[in-house]
Scaffold this active site. Structure first.
Site, PDB file in Angstrom:
ATOM      1  N   ASP A 150     -31.363 -39.374 -11.546  1.00 12.21           N
ATOM      2  CA  ASP A 150     -32.060 -39.796 -10.332  1.00 12.21           C
ATOM      3  C   ASP A 150     -31.439 -39.222  -9.059  1.00 12.21           C
ATOM      4  O   ASP A 150     -32.037 -39.321  -7.987  1.00 12.21           O
ATOM      5  CB  ASP A 150     -32.056 -41.327 -10.220  1.00 12.21           C
ATOM      6  CG  ASP A 150     -32.778 -42.000 -11.370  1.00 12.21           C
ATOM      7  OD1 ASP A 150     -33.832 -41.490 -11.758  1.00 12.21           O
ATOM      8  OD2 ASP A 150     -32.267 -43.008 -11.891  1.00 12.21           O
TER       9      ASP A 150
ATOM     10  N   ASN B  96     -33.252 -55.317  38.616  1.00 12.11           N
ATOM     11  CA  ASN B  96     -33.231 -54.579  37.355  1.00 12.11           C
ATOM     12  C   ASN B  96     -32.117 -55.072  36.437  1.00 12.11           C
ATOM     13  O   ASN B  96     -32.293 -55.188  35.216  1.00 12.11           O
ATOM     14  CB  ASN B  96     -33.056 -53.083  37.649  1.00 12.11           C
ATOM     15  CG  ASN B  96     -33.278 -52.225  36.414  1.00 12.11           C
ATOM     16  OD1 ASN B  96     -34.288 -52.350  35.748  1.00 12.11           O
ATOM     17  ND2 ASN B  96     -32.319 -51.370  36.119  1.00 12.11           N
TER      18      ASN B  96
ATOM     19  N   ASP C 202     -30.728 -45.286 -10.605  1.00 12.27           N
ATOM     20  CA  ASP C 202     -29.309 -45.579 -10.806  1.00 12.27           C
ATOM     21  C   ASP C 202     -28.605 -44.601 -11.728  1.00 12.27           C
ATOM     22  O   ASP C 202     -27.413 -44.759 -11.999  1.00 12.27           O
ATOM     23  CB  ASP C 202     -29.139 -46.998 -11.375  1.00 12.27           C
ATOM     24  CG  ASP C 202     -29.804 -47.146 -12.748  1.00 12.27           C
ATOM     25  OD1 ASP C 202     -30.503 -46.212 -13.185  1.00 12.27           O
ATOM     26  OD2 ASP C 202     -29.623 -48.202 -13.375  1.00 12.27           O
TER      27      ASP C 202
ATOM     28  N   ASP D 285     -32.665 -56.752  32.767  1.00 16.02           N
ATOM     29  CA  ASP D 285     -32.031 -56.210  31.557  1.00 16.02           C
ATOM     30  C   ASP D 285     -31.255 -57.289  30.806  1.00 16.02           C
ATOM     31  O   ASP D 285     -31.266 -57.337  29.577  1.00 16.02           O
ATOM     32  CB  ASP D 285     -31.084 -55.057  31.924  1.00 16.02           C
ATOM     33  CG  ASP D 285     -31.845 -53.775  32.222  1.00 16.02           C
ATOM     34  OD1 ASP D 285     -32.964 -53.617  31.708  1.00 16.02           O
ATOM     35  OD2 ASP D 285     -31.329 -52.932  32.968  1.00 16.02           O
TER      36      ASP D 285
ATOM     37  N   ASP E 200     -37.530 -45.553 -10.936  1.00 13.96           N
ATOM     38  CA  ASP E 200     -37.334 -45.336 -12.363  1.00 13.96           C
ATOM     39  C   ASP E 200     -37.782 -46.605 -13.090  1.00 13.96           C
ATOM     40  O   ASP E 200     -37.926 -47.662 -12.485  1.00 13.96           O
ATOM     41  CB  ASP E 200     -35.849 -45.038 -12.614  1.00 13.96           C
ATOM     42  CG  ASP E 200     -35.592 -44.556 -14.027  1.00 13.96           C
ATOM     43  OD1 ASP E 200     -36.573 -44.199 -14.702  1.00 13.96           O
ATOM     44  OD2 ASP E 200     -34.434 -44.552 -14.448  1.00 13.96           O
TER      45      ASP E 200
ATOM     46  N   ASN F 159     -43.941 -51.242  38.468  1.00 14.65           N
ATOM     47  CA  ASN F 159     -43.121 -51.370  39.664  1.00 14.65           C
ATOM     48  C   ASN F 159     -43.152 -50.097  40.499  1.00 14.65           C
ATOM     49  O   ASN F 159     -43.259 -50.141  41.735  1.00 14.65           O
ATOM     50  CB  ASN F 159     -41.680 -51.683  39.279  1.00 14.65           C
ATOM     51  CG  ASN F 159     -41.489 -53.164  38.987  1.00 14.65           C
ATOM     52  OD1 ASN F 159     -42.373 -53.969  39.238  1.00 14.65           O
ATOM     53  ND2 ASN F 159     -40.340 -53.512  38.424  1.00 14.65           N
TER      54      ASN F 159
ATOM     55  N   GLU G 261     -31.683 -48.546  30.343  1.00 15.30           N
ATOM     56  CA  GLU G 261     -30.263 -48.350  30.061  1.00 15.30           C
ATOM     57  C   GLU G 261     -29.739 -49.243  28.942  1.00 15.30           C
ATOM     58  O   GLU G 261     -28.700 -48.979  28.356  1.00 15.30           O
ATOM     59  CB  GLU G 261     -29.416 -48.568  31.323  1.00 15.30           C
ATOM     60  CG  GLU G 261     -29.580 -49.922  31.978  1.00 15.30           C
ATOM     61  CD  GLU G 261     -30.758 -49.965  32.938  1.00 15.30           C
ATOM     62  OE1 GLU G 261     -31.075 -51.059  33.419  1.00 15.30           O
ATOM     63  OE2 GLU G 261     -31.369 -48.915  33.174  1.00 15.30           O
TER      64      GLU G 261
END
Length: 917
Positions: free
Chosen positions: A664, A753, A660, A757, A392, A728, A350
């Site tokens: 291009d 859990n 640039d 986390d 370029d 687990n 999550e």
């Protein structure tokens, strides 16, 4: 109030805030016509296109010389800035909803509702806390990164040249200057460079090659104006635009004197009247109607989605097994259902959205400190995945400070006449501004020649384009004749020259002289000089308008040669990129000799060079083979560059393109990651994903490394979560089949859990081993599945050891003793889950060869301390935990040590067999 103004006001009242328009929602070039705009809008815009100029100006309350500053300010305040809604941040409540709305949070919410319906208030609180933390952390992190991105993007705003009204006599003079002279005069006295956000209906803007069309406009004057509007109409070729409308044409997009926001000028010059801005443009109205169109996922989004659904599918398979085994063995189906849902929560990462956002935002901040602006956060990961960089030559491998080194006649001798003609051409041209013209105008020898332009009057101009690769101006010194002065690429100039100026006389350009001309230009090229040919011819004073057709029968008078030295950082940057697995290819419009000299100076091998004319004759298969053999490609047109980029992507390469110029832009759009610079033309900056505030190639190496660090940290979380959760669940399945009680209560599983986390919030700030950023990194869901199946069962071995410890050593065998059993596994499970963070974050030996960053060390240490102390704390009874006997702790140390040793050994085996990305 006229129809268009009525439409504007209605539109403003009905506009919706938020992210209404995705960049890819418009049809791709060549696919087909864009969706139709509302009839009232189309009718109003067509009416303004076909109305007499005076009527159109009156409708918009504008003037022949533009708007005054007070008028423009009042309209800007009333109508708002010239931008469509997609550029505005989401309202906070919609952003909050988007942070919440992901499959993992929805699953948690279902579990919370079930817990509340079964009157399990504790589980409801814990699950609600998990949802709240996941949502708020993501909301805060994304909010910070979005605000930082907006501040950074504000540094790279596109601008437009606007004519703002003067007063009195000056206004009348300017009106005559622009509409009478048709752009033949020099730059206007009242011309201003403004952000496109400040444009309002009624403004007059000056356009030239490379400019984005910043609003819907009507052309007032035009000179060889060609506009690329494929994004609107699907037309693959540029369309010529004129000042005159077509009364017989009712279709909005077919009007020859209308320009639309989002298109761009390919060649030519123009002055245009702004008709509509922001959401009131054709682009804006289609954005409204296309808001439901989903954007095409990027490679980054596709990778994240594939990983997410892999974990979700795994949960959908495993959770029913947990439910069935516990329901059949315990007989309590409601408790089994709640436990199965808790397991499902344990399987869902999550925190993944928050981790992804945090790592990307951190990468953007790091790059911003190196003066790199990230327009799209996903581009950071693409930086890391890039294995080919196409660049370029001019301004990227070479410096921006081009200097005029030589001005010679056709055979290579110094010539002041050539310098004079080049100066007049550069001085009077009003089209695409480039470094070569600036070098000519700033040349030290010309300081005494500044009075030269005062002796001439401009008559006309034939602007530059990338097909002809030349441009011309026509001037008059004496009223009895005109002089057409043309400059451009040598080969293209030779194609329109019939004579050469030799010792003051015009002689035929025969084969012998042509050979001498080519020898002279090649010698200049071999010195590393970029050569521009200069030619001219005299024409009758009676001719007032000139076009490309007049560029023939010219006399070649000589050349101006420019030195564009390589960047000091270029060689070092190319070596660094090569060392990190990024192949560099050069795509340039320049000739082979100059390009080969520059490549040699920066250490880029250019033994064989492929040219644009050769590419024209190749099919796709031949181009694919050529890309494997060649690193340098010269004399390319914009379409050549785009074709080569697409061919590389078709081979499975992740392609970056650095450029640039207007030439291009197609390649920038075609690449996986477009890179441009702040000084680039508007269309190039618009097409790019990354903007460099400085043209320092070493920044590219930093960008590549930062992208790979970002990717590595995201991959750490996914690997840790997937393997740990799989272990687990496997342990739960085994325990559920043999124990007379649940191995862990749903509430305990949720708390475990949640703590796990929280321990991983610091992953975005973790260090990354140097070995992990040496090669390009890409998503590989198959590798993740293999990793999960390989490392997941390792934790199960020690979970089963813990089960045996609690069952045989501490006699926790009956439902009455289940609190002791569950407390023992709660601590082991949490500590092994947290320890795996350090074991899997690196292919090296953790703590000894590779140490985590202080934030991650602090966070995991804190969570492990909480896990140890919680069963002994006053909160233990709330979570149905109990204090563990003193004899448990030596066994815990042994279990953790054994887990670390076995994981390290098997990690080495895994690396030898499968590698470590």
């Amino acid at each position: 109030m006229n129809l268009l103004h009525a439409w504007f006001d209605t539109f403003l009242r009905s506009r919706r805030a938020g992210n209404l328009f995705g960049r890819r929602a418009m049809p791709e070039a060549g696919v087909g016509r864009a969706a139709a705009a509302p009839p009232a809008f189309s009718t109003a815009l067509v009416g303004l296109a076909q109305a007499p100029l005076e009527q159109a100006l009156a409708t918009l309350a504008s003037h022949a010389d533009g708007l005054g500053e007070p008028e423009a300010a009042e309209r800007l305040a009333r109508l708002g800035p010239n931008e469509v809604d997609h550029e505005k941040p989401l309202p906070w409540w919609r952003h909050l909803w988007q942070c919440y709305r992901n499959p993992f949070n929805l699953l948690l919410t279902v579990l919370a509702v079930v817990s509340w319906l079964t009157e399990d208030a504790k589980a409801t609180v814990v699950i609600g806390t998990m949802v709240l933390l996941s949502t708020l952390i993501r909301f805060i992190q994304e909010g910070r990164s979005n605000r930082a991105a907006e501040r950074l993007k504000a540094l790279v705003g596109n601008t437009a040249r606007v004519l703002r009204r003067a007063s009195g006599t000056e206004a009348a003079e300017l009106a005559d200057q622009y509409f009478g002279a048709h752009l033949h005069s020099r730059q206007p006295a009242r011309q201003q460079e403004l952000s496109i956000r400040e444009l309002v209906p009624g403004d007059h803007i000056v356009l030239s090659a490379g400019d984005m069309i910043p609003a819907d406009c009507r052309v007032l004057t035009a000179k060889d104006l060609f506009v690329a509007q494929a994004a609107m109409t699907g037309e693959s070729l540029p369309v010529e635009k004129f000042a005159d409308g077509d009364a017989t044409q009712a279709a909005l997009l077919e009007q020859p004197n209308l320009l639309f926001m989002g298109t761009n000028v390919v060649s030519g010059t123009a002055i245009a009247l702004v008709l509509a801005t922001g959401n009131r443009t054709y682009f804006g109205t289609i954005a409204q109607r296309s808001s439901a169109t989903k954007a095409t996922p990027t490679a980054f989004q596709t990778g994240i989605n594939s990983v997410s659904w892999l974990l979700i599918r795994f949960a959908l398979v495993m959770v029913p097994f947990v439910l069935l085994i516990n329901g059949l063995t315990k007989g309590n189906w409601s408790e089994a259902f709640l436990f199965a849902l808790s397991v499902a929560v344990g399987l869902t990462p999550e925190m993944l959205p928050m981790i992804v956002t945090s790592t990307l935002a951190k990468g953007a901040v790091q790059l911003s400190r190196r003066k790199v602006i990230v327009k799209r956060l996903d581009a950071i990961q693409n930086f890391g995945a890039m294995d080919v960089l196409c660049t370029d030559k001019t301004g990227t491998l070479t410096q921006d400070r081009i200097a005029l080194e030589r001005h010679t006649d056709v055979f290579g001798h110094d010539s002041q006449d050539v310098l004079k003609f080049a100066y007049l051409n550069s001085h009077f041209q009003t089209g695409l501004t480039n470094l070569l013209d600036r070098a000519v105008l700033e040349h030290v020898e010309l300081q005494s020649e500044l009075r030269l332009a005062q002796d001439y009057r401009k008559v006309d101009e034939v602007p530059f384009d990338f097909q002809r690769r030349r441009m011309s101006v026509v001037v008059s010194e004496c009223e009895d004749h005109h002089e057409l002065i043309c400059k451009g690429a040598v080969e293209e100039m030779l194609a329109v020259c019939s004579t050469v100026r030799e010792n003051g006389r015009d002689m035929p350009l025969d084969a012998q002289r042509l050979a001498r001309v080519r020898q002279a230009t090649e010698e200049l090229n071999e010195e590393g000089l970029r050569v521009v040919a200069v030619a001219m011819k005299e024409t009758a004073a009676s001719q007032a308008v000139y076009s490309q057709a007049d560029e023939h029968g010219l006399t070649l008078v000589g050349y101006v040669a420019f030195l564009d030295p390589p960047k000091e950082s270029a060689a070092q940057a190319l070596q660094a990129l090569a060392a990190h697995g990024v192949e560099v290819k050069v795509f340039t419009g320049d000739n082979e000799l100059v390009t080969a000299r520059v490549c040699a100076q920066v250490g880029l091998q250019a033994d064989t060079i492929l040219t644009g004319p050769q590419i024209e004759r190749m099919d796709d298969a031949a181009i694919a083979q050529a890309l494997a053999r060649h690193r340098v490609f010269t004399r390319l047109t914009p379409l050549h560059k785009e074709r080569l980029v697409r061919a590389l992507r078709a081979q499975g390469k992740v392609v970056g393109f650095l450029g640039d110029g207007i030439n291009d832009a197609p390649a920038l759009r075609a690449a996986d990651i477009g890179i441009s610079v702040d000084s680039a033309v508007d269309i190039a900056k618009e097409a790019a994903d990354i903007i460099l505030l400085e043209k320092n190639l070493m920044v590219l190496e930093e960008g590549v490394l930062q992208g790979r660090r970002t990717f590595s940290n995201m991959l750490k979380y996914i690997r840790m979560t997937a393997s740990s959760n799989f272990g687990n669940v496997f342990s739960v399945l085994v325990a559920s089949a043999f124990l007379p009680f649940l191995p862990m209560l749903p509430l305990q599983l949720l708390v475990q859990n949640l703590l796990y986390d929280i321990s991983q919030i610091a992953i975005p700030f973790d260090n990354v081993d140097e070995e992990l950023v040496r090669k390009p990194l890409q998503w590989n869901p198959a590798d993740l599945g293999r990793f999960m199946l390989f490392f997941g069962p390792i934790s199960s071995i020690f979970d089963l050891s813990c089960f045996a410890l609690m069952w045989y050593v501490f006699d926790a065998r009956t439902p009455a003793d289940q609190g002791l059993f569950q407390s023992g596994w709660f601590v082991v499970g949490l500590l092994t889950q947290t320890l795996i963070v350090h074991m899997i974050r690196t292919p090296k030996v953790p703590f000894l060869q590779s140490l985590a960053a202080p934030p991650l060390l602090l966070m995991t240490g804190l969570i492990m301390a909480i896990g140890v102390l919680l069963p002994m704390s006053p909160l233990a009874g709330y979570f149905k935990l109990q204090a563990l006997p003193p004899g448990y702790w030596p066994f815990l140390v042994a279990i953790l040590f054994g887990y670390a040793v076995l994981t390290t050994l098997l990690k080495k085996l895994y690396i030898r067999r499968f590698g470590w990305q």
